[in-house]
Design an enzyme around this catalytic site. Structure first.
Site, short mmCIF file in Angstrom:
data_model
loop_
_atom_site.label_atom_id
_atom_site.label_comp_id
_atom_site.label_asym_id
_atom_site.label_seq_id
_atom_site.Cartn_x
_atom_site.Cartn_y
_atom_site.Cartn_z
N ASN A 151 35.30 37.52 60.59
CA ASN A 151 34.20 37.10 61.47
C ASN A 151 32.80 37.49 60.98
O ASN A 151 31.85 36.76 61.24
CB ASN A 151 34.45 37.56 62.91
CG ASN A 151 34.55 39.05 63.05
OD1 ASN A 151 34.77 39.78 62.07
ND2 ASN A 151 34.41 39.55 64.26
N PRO A 153 32.12 38.60 57.36
CA PRO A 153 32.73 39.02 56.09
C PRO A 153 31.82 39.94 55.26
O PRO A 153 32.31 40.92 54.68
CB PRO A 153 32.94 37.70 55.35
CG PRO A 153 32.90 36.63 56.39
CD PRO A 153 32.01 37.14 57.48
N LEU A 155 28.85 41.54 56.37
CA LEU A 155 28.34 42.69 57.12
C LEU A 155 29.38 43.81 57.14
O LEU A 155 29.07 44.97 56.84
CB LEU A 155 28.00 42.28 58.55
CG LEU A 155 27.31 43.37 59.37
CD1 LEU A 155 25.93 43.64 58.82
CD2 LEU A 155 27.23 42.99 60.84
N LYS A 174 38.95 44.02 49.80
CA LYS A 174 39.83 42.88 50.06
C LYS A 174 39.28 42.11 51.26
O LYS A 174 39.36 42.55 52.40
CB LYS A 174 41.27 43.31 50.34
CG LYS A 174 42.17 42.15 50.00
CD LYS A 174 43.36 41.86 50.87
CE LYS A 174 43.28 41.48 52.26
NZ LYS A 174 42.88 40.09 52.57
N GLY A 225 39.54 45.05 61.61
CA GLY A 225 40.43 43.94 61.94
C GLY A 225 41.11 44.23 63.25
O GLY A 225 40.60 45.01 64.08
N SER A 226 42.27 43.65 63.45
CA SER A 226 42.92 43.79 64.75
C SER A 226 43.61 45.15 64.89
O SER A 226 43.97 45.78 63.89
CB SER A 226 43.94 42.66 64.93
OG SER A 226 44.95 42.82 63.98
N THR A 229 47.04 45.20 63.15
CA THR A 229 46.99 45.44 61.71
C THR A 229 46.59 46.90 61.43
O THR A 229 47.14 47.53 60.52
CB THR A 229 46.00 44.48 61.02
OG1 THR A 229 46.32 43.15 61.39
CG2 THR A 229 46.06 44.59 59.52
N GLU A 247 38.33 50.26 62.35
CA GLU A 247 37.50 49.60 63.36
C GLU A 247 38.33 48.43 63.86
O GLU A 247 38.56 47.47 63.12
CB GLU A 247 36.19 49.08 62.73
CG GLU A 247 35.36 50.15 62.05
CD GLU A 247 34.65 51.08 63.03
OE1 GLU A 247 34.60 50.75 64.23
OE2 GLU A 247 34.17 52.13 62.59
N VAL A 280 33.71 37.89 68.17
CA VAL A 280 33.01 39.15 67.88
C VAL A 280 33.84 40.26 68.51
O VAL A 280 34.30 40.12 69.65
CB VAL A 280 31.57 39.15 68.46
CG1 VAL A 280 30.84 40.43 68.08
CG2 VAL A 280 30.80 37.92 67.98
N CYS A 281 34.02 41.36 67.76
CA CYS A 281 34.84 42.44 68.31
C CYS A 281 34.24 42.95 69.61
O CYS A 281 34.95 43.30 70.54
CB CYS A 281 34.98 43.56 67.30
SG CYS A 281 33.41 44.12 66.64
N GLU A 380 43.05 40.69 74.10
CA GLU A 380 41.81 40.15 73.52
C GLU A 380 41.92 38.64 73.29
O GLU A 380 42.84 38.18 72.61
CB GLU A 380 41.55 40.85 72.19
CG GLU A 380 40.23 40.47 71.54
CD GLU A 380 40.06 41.10 70.17
OE1 GLU A 380 41.04 41.17 69.39
OE2 GLU A 380 38.93 41.52 69.87
P1 NAD Z 1 43.28 40.90 60.90
O1 NAD Z 1 43.73 42.23 61.36
O2 NAD Z 1 44.23 39.77 60.98
O3 NAD Z 1 42.79 40.94 59.37
C1 NAD Z 1 41.78 41.81 58.93
C2 NAD Z 1 41.96 42.10 57.44
O4 NAD Z 1 43.17 42.84 57.27
C3 NAD Z 1 42.10 40.86 56.56
O5 NAD Z 1 41.47 41.10 55.33
C4 NAD Z 1 43.61 40.75 56.37
O6 NAD Z 1 43.99 40.07 55.19
C5 NAD Z 1 43.98 42.22 56.28
N1 NAD Z 1 45.38 42.49 56.60
C6 NAD Z 1 46.19 41.81 57.45
N2 NAD Z 1 47.42 42.37 57.48
C7 NAD Z 1 47.37 43.42 56.64
C8 NAD Z 1 48.33 44.40 56.24
N3 NAD Z 1 49.58 44.38 56.73
N4 NAD Z 1 47.95 45.35 55.36
C9 NAD Z 1 46.68 45.38 54.88
N5 NAD Z 1 45.75 44.48 55.20
C10 NAD Z 1 46.08 43.51 56.09
O7 NAD Z 1 41.94 40.58 61.74
P2 NAD Z 1 41.05 39.26 61.75
O8 NAD Z 1 41.79 38.18 62.48
O9 NAD Z 1 40.50 38.98 60.41
O10 NAD Z 1 39.83 39.78 62.67
C11 NAD Z 1 39.84 39.72 64.06
C12 NAD Z 1 40.13 41.07 64.68
O11 NAD Z 1 39.25 42.05 64.13
C13 NAD Z 1 39.84 41.09 66.16
O12 NAD Z 1 40.86 41.81 66.83
C14 NAD Z 1 38.50 41.83 66.28
O13 NAD Z 1 38.29 42.46 67.52
C15 NAD Z 1 38.62 42.80 65.16
N6 NAD Z 1 37.30 43.23 64.71
C16 NAD Z 1 36.92 44.52 64.94
C17 NAD Z 1 35.65 44.94 64.57
C18 NAD Z 1 35.20 46.36 64.80
O14 NAD Z 1 34.20 46.76 64.22
N7 NAD Z 1 35.89 47.14 65.60
C19 NAD Z 1 34.77 44.05 63.95
C20 NAD Z 1 35.21 42.74 63.72
C21 NAD Z 1 36.48 42.34 64.10
#
Ligand code: NAD
Length: 494
Positions: A151, A153, A155, A174, A225-226, A229, A247, A280-281, A380
């Site tokens: 979302n 990439p 920043l 990555k 990420g989520s 994950t 995060e 947005v998170c 979420e």
């Molecule tokens: P995601 O968890 O699917 O992926 C994030 C990253 O992790 C990607 O680069 C992905 O390839 C990598 N990844 C996925 N599985 C992995 C594994 N098993 N091992 C290592 N790396 C792995 O998240 P997304 O769909 O890209 O982003 C959306 C989520 O991110 C939402 O839940 C959102 O709330 C959260 N988010 C949090 C913040 C924060 O600062 N807290 C900011 C932005 C987004």
């Protein structure tokens, strides 16, 4: 013709050893923009080896020189920001105006950590005994894996890479599989640094992310990420007891008090919920409105939501672009249906907007009379769905806000000092906004409480996330101490 982008390891453009690639799609047109290498464990190992080789010299580089190089990275990114914003728009679908903003924050982050790293100081500690000196030095962990979501990439890459480098680590980035192109284009800026200090590997989470997290030469993982994950990464990192900064997801509360200016509150909520199509998170995912103003707030929110321009993210008048993927759109549609099935009233949105035959578009939706405890307040929804929960007063709003597994951000709209400070004190959230949601500041720490994360990015805390203290104890007189062995007889003649 579809462009084939390469990965970037030790200043070299490289392909995956397997020769495999992944397509990158434009979510607004569903066309394939480019392919990127689909990295596997061997490619990841090559990037980690380059980072490991580069780390000792990078660590030893004097602070003024590190600062100069980080400023140089910022300057190169600034010079390329027009093209980078175009690439972000094409691969991520975020309106271009927001991507131009993202680039400003990215360059500000590199400039900020150039300065913070340059001026970081340690502590001296009062010694426990005579003729001794105690102090701390802060050391980098070594090699950092920086794993970013789709979302924001660049920043969220910058929030990791800039402080990690300022602290003396080297980094393997990555990016998300959906949005690797702008990150790869940053290689031109990272060329200012010695080879191996930054490398970029592309690929899926399981195939490239997991070997990176598990690699024995990766010392620390900085992930956004989520939450799911994040938990998986924690488990993988446990064997090596690796340091983690996570995060993760949020379902942020947004409280509208009885004294709120209803028009301002609705405008703030529309901005906080639909920015980046709700991806947005810290989006305002649960809106708690005090009954007294609820009717007027909902009416205004619906009006403002219907007035949003949904469409081509390249156009300057577009407010809301597409969701990132077909799967993301299906998830949001399913979440809406479920919420309605649970009793929420869909007042507007949820359909494919007229005139947009292709692309992962959905009209921003307003759900009223959402019951606290139903799915939009528990899970979420990463898309443009505002869930309004009516509450009798601010006390109830605060209690509901806290009734969550998450604790990323929280907003209150009020001019009441009592409401604002009480909520600030009681609501579990890493960032608390009064009357101005979603605004960050690179000098202020960002992160989540509860299952929204571990650790903080940005601010001085964001530099400390990438280093650890070493306590140094010096006795400048070389003599036997009275508290050493032997205990029983003070002098056995040995
Ligand atoms: P995601 O968890 O699917 O992926 C994030 C990253 O992790 C990607 O680069 C992905 O390839 C990598 N990844 C996925 N599985 C992995 C594994 N098993 N091992 C290592 N790396 C792995 O998240 P997304 O769909 O890209 O982003 C959306 C989520 O991110 C939402 O839940 C959102 O709330 C959260 N988010 C949090 C913040 C924060 O600062 N807290 C900011 C932005 C987004």
């Amino acid at each position: 013709m579809v462009r084939a982008a390469s990965m970037w390891i030790g200043h070299e453009q490289v392909e995956a050893r397997s020769g495999q690639t992944l397509p990158v799609e434009d979510p607004a047109t569903e066309e394939v923009l480019a392919t990127v290498p689909r990295a596997g464990p061997e490619d990841v190992a090559a990037a980690v080896a380059a980072a490991r080789r580069a780390q000792p010299a990078w660590r030893r580089l004097p602070a003024p020189e590190k600062a100069r190089l980080l400023h140089e990275v910022a300057a190169r990114l600034r010079a390329a920001s027009h093209d980078l914003a175009d690439t972000l728009t094409a691969e991520g679908g975020k309106p271009r105006v927001e991507n131009a903003d993202e680039l400003e924050w990215v360059t500000a982050c590199f400039d900020y950590y150039a300065q913070v790293g340059r001026h970081a100081r340690g502590t001296s500690i009062p010694p426990g005994f005579e003729h001794q000196v105690n102090f701390t030095v802060k050391e980098p962990f070594g090699v950092v894996a920086a794993i970013a979501p789709f979302n924001y990439p660049l920043l969220l890459m910058a929030w990791k890479v800039a402080p990690a480098l300022a602290a003396g680590n080297t980094v393997v980035i990555k990016p998300a599989e959906e949005t690797p192109l702008a990150t790869l284009a940053c290689a031109r800026a990272f060329e200012a640094l010695p080879p191996g200090v930054v490398s970029i590997v592309t690929g899926t989470g399981p195939e490239a992310g997991e070997p990176l997290v598990a690699h024995p030469d990766v010392d620390m993982i900085a992930f956004t990420g989520s939450t799911e994950t994040g938990k998986r990464i924690m488990r993988l990192a446990a064997d090596g007891l690796k340091k983690l900064n996570l995060e993760t997801s949020g379902i942020d509360p947004f409280i509208v008090c009885e004294d709120a200016d209803v028009d301002l509150a609705a405008r703030a909520a529309v901005w906080a919920r639909y920015l980046n199509a709700g991806q947005v998170c810290t989006s305002a995912k649960r809106i708690y409105v005090v009954e007294q103003v609820a009717e007027r707030f909902v009416e205004r929110m619906v009006e403002l939501t219907r007035a949003l321009v949904v469409g081509d993210p390249r156009r300057p008048d577009t407010d809301v672009g597409p969701l990132i993927s077909r799967e993301a759109l299906a998830r949001v549609q399913a979440a809406l249906e479920r919420a309605v099935g649970e009793g929420a009233r869909l007042l507007t949105g949820g359909e494919r907007p007229a005139g947009l035959a292709r692309g992962h578009f959905i009209a921003p939706a307003v759900l009223d009379h959402v019951r606290h405890g139903s799915s939009p307040t528990q899970e979420e929804i990463f898309g443009p769905v505002a869930a309004i929960v009516r509450v009798k007063d601010v006390d109830e709003a605060i209690a509901r806000a806290n009734d969550s597994r998450y604790g990323l951000g929280a907003t209150i709209i009020t001019t009441s000092l009592r409401h604002a400070l009480r909520a600030m004190d009681e609501v579990k959230a890493g960032t608390f906004w009064v009357n101005d949601p979603l605004t960050d500041n690179e000098a202020g720490p960002f992160g989540g409480m509860r299952q929204s994360g571990i650790g903080r990015e940005l601010g001085e805390e964001g530099l400390d996330a990438f280093r650890e203290p070493k306590h140094v104890h010096i006795d400048y007189v070389q003599e036997r101490k009275p508290y050493w062995f032997p205990y029983a007889a003070r002098d056995r003649g040995t």
